[in-house]
Enzyme design. Sequence first.
Site, PDB file in Angstrom:
ATOM      1  N   LYS A 131     -17.164  12.137 -25.835  1.00  0.00           N
ATOM      2  CA  LYS A 131     -17.824  12.523 -25.652  1.00  0.00           C
ATOM      3  C   LYS A 131     -17.999  13.374 -25.051  1.00  0.00           C
ATOM      4  CE  LYS A 131     -20.628  12.126 -28.576  1.00  0.00           C
ATOM      5  NZ  LYS A 131     -20.148  12.740 -29.902  1.00  0.00           N
ATOM      6  N   GLY A 170     -22.449  18.673 -30.624  1.00  0.00           N
ATOM      7  CA  GLY A 170     -24.165  19.775 -29.791  1.00  0.00           C
ATOM      8  C   GLY A 170     -25.363  18.936 -30.862  1.00  0.00           C
TER       9      GLY A 170
END
EC number: 2.8.2.-
Length: 281
Positions: free
Chosen positions: A38, A245
Amino acid sequence: APARRPREPPAPPAGSPPGPARPGAKRLPQAIVVGVKKGGTRAVLEFIRVHPDVRALGTEPHFFDRNYDRGLEWYRSLMPRTLDSQITVEKTPSYFVTKEAPRRIFNMSRDTKLIVVVRNPVTRAISDYTQTLSKKPDIPTFEGLSFRNRSLGLVDTSWNAIRIGMYAVHLESWLQYFPLSQIHFVSGEKLITDPAGEMGKVQDFLGIKRVITDKHFYFNKTKGFPCLKKSESSGLPRCLGKSKGRTHVQIDPEVIEQLRDFYRPYNIKFYETVGQDFRWE
């Protein structure tokens, strides 16, 4: 075990017709994006593979953490074919937090270049949790998983989402095998605000020409991410997939404050070790 030099494929027999040149050979990677989950590793991989001198494996092979017993030849067989002038790259973000990975990569080649994409550990943890939640909606709250004792502010460092962001701790294992000069840190934040600048430094680190520049990117307002104007394969504009996103879960600001306090000493140690301030404070 001593490092075994990979055997080169046999040369074509003498007197064989000149024919079309072989499309290159499969080589063990000279550069690996080893972390962090991430942080922006997929973006770095998609951006760097636009470079004509780079060939990258699209999937995460997890060789140095989960598949090591399959052996180096198995690992090599996964790699894309390259010409002598090209660099082979793979990415598996869990390597950074895998105890055995530094030694195993060192045993493959002590010259391997390592790329680590780092991001504010608090937002990284929330992003990690958000991803898990999308797959397992029944998990406990972020707050519940973050603390062993919330009122005492005792953070649960055994929870992976928290542990991964303790960059200074993990980095120590790597520095037992590799000099800092062989590890390049990419700012996950700057990758969004200045992708060309960050990718310029990656290209310098890999020793390849700065081919990827401003001209390659446009900012996608819907995604909140920079995207490529042309991808490596299709020549069409390329944004990262739907799983990137995601809108983060809303977290109580007080929890965020407690986690920022928790990470601060680790962040400062990390900045001092790598000689780079990522401005997460």
